[in-house]
Design a protein around this motif. Structure first.
Motif, PDB file in Angstrom:
ATOM      1  N   HIS A  99       0.854  -1.172   0.000  1.00 55.99           N
ATOM      2  CA  HIS A  99       0.000   0.000   0.000  1.00 55.99           C
ATOM      3  C   HIS A  99       0.896   1.230   0.000  1.00 55.99           C
ATOM      4  CE1 HIS A  99      -3.686   2.222   0.643  1.00 55.99           C
ATOM      5  NE2 HIS A  99      -3.058   2.933   1.536  1.00 55.99           N
ATOM      6  N   THR A 100       0.435   2.305  -0.565  1.00 59.64           N
ATOM      7  CA  THR A 100       1.167   3.565  -0.500  1.00 59.64           C
ATOM      8  C   THR A 100       0.381   4.544   0.346  1.00 59.64           C
ATOM      9  OG1 THR A 100       0.159   4.355  -2.554  1.00 59.64           O
ATOM     10  CG2 THR A 100       2.270   3.213  -2.735  1.00 59.64           C
ATOM     11  N   TRP A 101       1.110   5.440   1.001  1.00 62.67           N
ATOM     12  CA  TRP A 101       0.469   6.356   1.927  1.00 62.67           C
ATOM     13  C   TRP A 101       0.720   7.815   1.601  1.00 62.67           C
ATOM     14  CZ3 TRP A 101       3.296   2.300   4.666  1.00 62.67           C
ATOM     15  CH2 TRP A 101       2.457   1.256   5.041  1.00 62.67           C
ATOM     16  N   ASP A 104       8.452  10.473  -1.720  1.00 55.16           N
ATOM     17  CA  ASP A 104       9.496  10.765  -0.737  1.00 55.16           C
ATOM     18  C   ASP A 104       9.011  10.608   0.704  1.00 55.16           C
ATOM     19  OD1 ASP A 104       7.852  13.005  -0.857  1.00 55.16           O
ATOM     20  OD2 ASP A 104       9.498  14.433  -0.677  1.00 55.16           O
ATOM     21  N   GLU A 105       7.727  10.307   0.900  1.00 50.88           N
ATOM     22  CA  GLU A 105       7.163  10.069   2.230  1.00 50.88           C
ATOM     23  C   GLU A 105       6.936   8.587   2.513  1.00 50.88           C
ATOM     24  OE1 GLU A 105       6.538  12.212   4.842  1.00 50.88           O
ATOM     25  OE2 GLU A 105       7.737  13.551   3.611  1.00 50.88           O
ATOM     26  N   GLU A 106       7.259   7.740   1.538  1.00 54.42           N
ATOM     27  CA  GLU A 106       7.129   6.294   1.711  1.00 54.42           C
ATOM     28  C   GLU A 106       8.295   5.745   2.524  1.00 54.42           C
ATOM     29  OE1 GLU A 106       4.730   4.082   0.772  1.00 54.42           O
ATOM     30  OE2 GLU A 106       3.606   5.865   0.264  1.00 54.42           O
ATOM     31  N   VAL A 107       8.007   4.833   3.423  1.00 57.88           N
ATOM     32  CA  VAL A 107       9.046   4.142   4.175  1.00 57.88           C
ATOM     33  C   VAL A 107       9.482   2.946   3.336  1.00 57.88           C
ATOM     34  CG1 VAL A 107       9.621   2.944   6.304  1.00 57.88           C
ATOM     35  CG2 VAL A 107       7.998   4.852   6.347  1.00 57.88           C
ATOM     36  N   ILE A 108      10.766   2.877   3.061  1.00 55.45           N
ATOM     37  CA  ILE A 108      11.281   1.776   2.252  1.00 55.45           C
ATOM     38  C   ILE A 108      12.143   0.861   3.131  1.00 55.45           C
ATOM     39  CG2 ILE A 108      11.163   3.101   0.099  1.00 55.45           C
ATOM     40  CD1 ILE A 108      14.193   3.549   0.350  1.00 55.45           C
ATOM     41  N   PHE A 109      12.484  -0.291   2.578  1.00 50.28           N
ATOM     42  CA  PHE A 109      13.281  -1.272   3.305  1.00 50.28           C
ATOM     43  C   PHE A 109      14.561  -0.653   3.856  1.00 50.28           C
ATOM     44  CE2 PHE A 109      16.435  -4.724   3.380  1.00 50.28           C
ATOM     45  CZ  PHE A 109      15.796  -5.592   4.258  1.00 50.28           C
ATOM     46  N   VAL A 139      16.154  -0.729   7.696  1.00 48.66           N
ATOM     47  CA  VAL A 139      17.475  -1.268   7.977  1.00 48.66           C
ATOM     48  C   VAL A 139      18.353  -0.220   8.662  1.00 48.66           C
ATOM     49  CG1 VAL A 139      19.601  -2.128   6.907  1.00 48.66           C
ATOM     50  CG2 VAL A 139      17.395  -2.988   6.145  1.00 48.66           C
ATOM     51  N   GLU A 140      18.286   1.004   8.180  1.00 50.79           N
ATOM     52  CA  GLU A 140      19.139   2.073   8.694  1.00 50.79           C
ATOM     53  C   GLU A 140      18.518   2.833   9.868  1.00 50.79           C
ATOM     54  OE1 GLU A 140      20.089   4.474   5.312  1.00 50.79           O
ATOM     55  OE2 GLU A 140      21.365   2.911   4.435  1.00 50.79           O
ATOM     56  N   GLY A 141      17.259   2.532  10.194  1.00 60.26           N
ATOM     57  CA  GLY A 141      16.609   3.220  11.307  1.00 60.26           C
ATOM     58  C   GLY A 141      16.195   4.641  10.971  1.00 60.26           C
ATOM     59  N   THR A 142      16.081   4.945   9.684  1.00 55.30           N
ATOM     60  CA  THR A 142      15.648   6.278   9.262  1.00 55.30           C
ATOM     61  C   THR A 142      14.184   6.193   8.822  1.00 55.30           C
ATOM     62  OG1 THR A 142      16.416   5.826   7.027  1.00 55.30           O
ATOM     63  CG2 THR A 142      17.963   6.919   8.489  1.00 55.30           C
ATOM     64  N   GLY A 143      13.592   7.275   8.528  1.00 56.42           N
ATOM     65  CA  GLY A 143      12.234   7.274   8.000  1.00 56.42           C
ATOM     66  C   GLY A 143      11.152   7.526   9.030  1.00 56.42           C
ATOM     67  N   LYS A 144      11.514   7.709  10.295  1.00 54.72           N
ATOM     68  CA  LYS A 144      10.499   7.920  11.326  1.00 54.72           C
ATOM     69  C   LYS A 144       9.692   9.195  11.091  1.00 54.72           C
ATOM     70  CE  LYS A 144      12.954   5.399  14.854  1.00 54.72           C
ATOM     71  NZ  LYS A 144      13.598   5.455  16.164  1.00 54.72           N
ATOM     72  N   GLY A 145      10.290  10.149  10.419  1.00 55.53           N
ATOM     73  CA  GLY A 145       9.609  11.404  10.135  1.00 55.53           C
ATOM     74  C   GLY A 145       8.740  11.365   8.894  1.00 55.53           C
ATOM     75  N   LYS A 146       8.770  10.245   8.172  1.00 52.83           N
ATOM     76  CA  LYS A 146       7.977  10.128   6.948  1.00 52.83           C
ATOM     77  C   LYS A 146       6.523   9.828   7.300  1.00 52.83           C
ATOM     78  CE  LYS A 146      11.680   8.640   3.872  1.00 52.83           C
ATOM     79  NZ  LYS A 146      12.077   7.616   2.894  1.00 52.83           N
ATOM     80  N   ALA A 147       5.621  10.320   6.465  1.00 51.08           N
ATOM     81  CA  ALA A 147       4.189  10.149   6.708  1.00 51.08           C
ATOM     82  C   ALA A 147       3.794   8.668   6.795  1.00 51.08           C
ATOM     83  CB  ALA A 147       3.375  10.833   5.600  1.00 51.08           C
ATOM     84  N   TYR A 195       5.409   6.162   8.017  1.00 50.14           N
ATOM     85  CA  TYR A 195       5.933   5.424   9.171  1.00 50.14           C
ATOM     86  C   TYR A 195       4.861   5.150  10.208  1.00 50.14           C
ATOM     87  CZ  TYR A 195       9.184   3.862  12.738  1.00 50.14           C
ATOM     88  OH  TYR A 195       9.831   3.104  13.678  1.00 50.14           O
ATOM     89  N   ARG A 196       4.021   6.103  10.477  1.00 47.06           N
ATOM     90  CA  ARG A 196       2.993   5.896  11.515  1.00 47.06           C
ATOM     91  C   ARG A 196       1.975   4.842  11.107  1.00 47.06           C
ATOM     92  NH1 ARG A 196       1.777  11.040   9.541  1.00 47.06           N
ATOM     93  NH2 ARG A 196      -0.223  11.147   8.494  1.00 47.06           N
ATOM     94  N   LYS A 197       1.847   4.563   9.818  1.00 50.95           N
ATOM     95  CA  LYS A 197       0.926   3.527   9.349  1.00 50.95           C
ATOM     96  C   LYS A 197       1.476   2.110   9.598  1.00 50.95           C
ATOM     97  CE  LYS A 197      -2.117   6.252   7.407  1.00 50.95           C
ATOM     98  NZ  LYS A 197      -3.538   6.197   7.558  1.00 50.95           N
ATOM     99  N   ILE A 198       2.789   1.989   9.738  1.00 49.77           N
ATOM    100  CA  ILE A 198       3.396   0.687   9.978  1.00 49.77           C
ATOM    101  C   ILE A 198       2.998   0.203  11.356  1.00 49.77           C
ATOM    102  CG2 ILE A 198       5.551  -0.588  10.243  1.00 49.77           C
ATOM    103  CD1 ILE A 198       6.764   1.286   8.173  1.00 49.77           C
TER     104      ILE A 198
END
Length: 57
Positions: A29-31, A35-40, A44-52, A54-57
């Motif tokens: 699914h895309t949210w 540039d706001e999608e959380v990717i693999f 792995v790197e622990g980044t992406g928490k600020g992406k829109a 992330y809260r859907k995960i």
């Protein structure tokens, strides 16, 4: 195949590669904007928490 594990302090980690034949489901699914999608790599790197996404995960 790797799975997400939710740790006690609210962080995610990835399991080691699973090679046994276990039942699983794949969700796709895309949210939002690309540039706001959380990717693999974000997981792995622990980044992406600020992406829109992330809260859907």
């Amino acid at each position: 195949m790797r799975l997400l594990v939710l740790k006690n302090h609210g962080e995610f980690s990835l399991t080691k590669d699973l090679i046994n034949n276990i039942p699983h489901a794949i969700l796709s699914h895309t949210w939002g904007e690309d540039d706001e999608e959380v990717i693999f790599k974000d997981l792995v790197e622990g980044t992406g928490k600020g992406k829109a996404g992330y809260r859907k995960i």
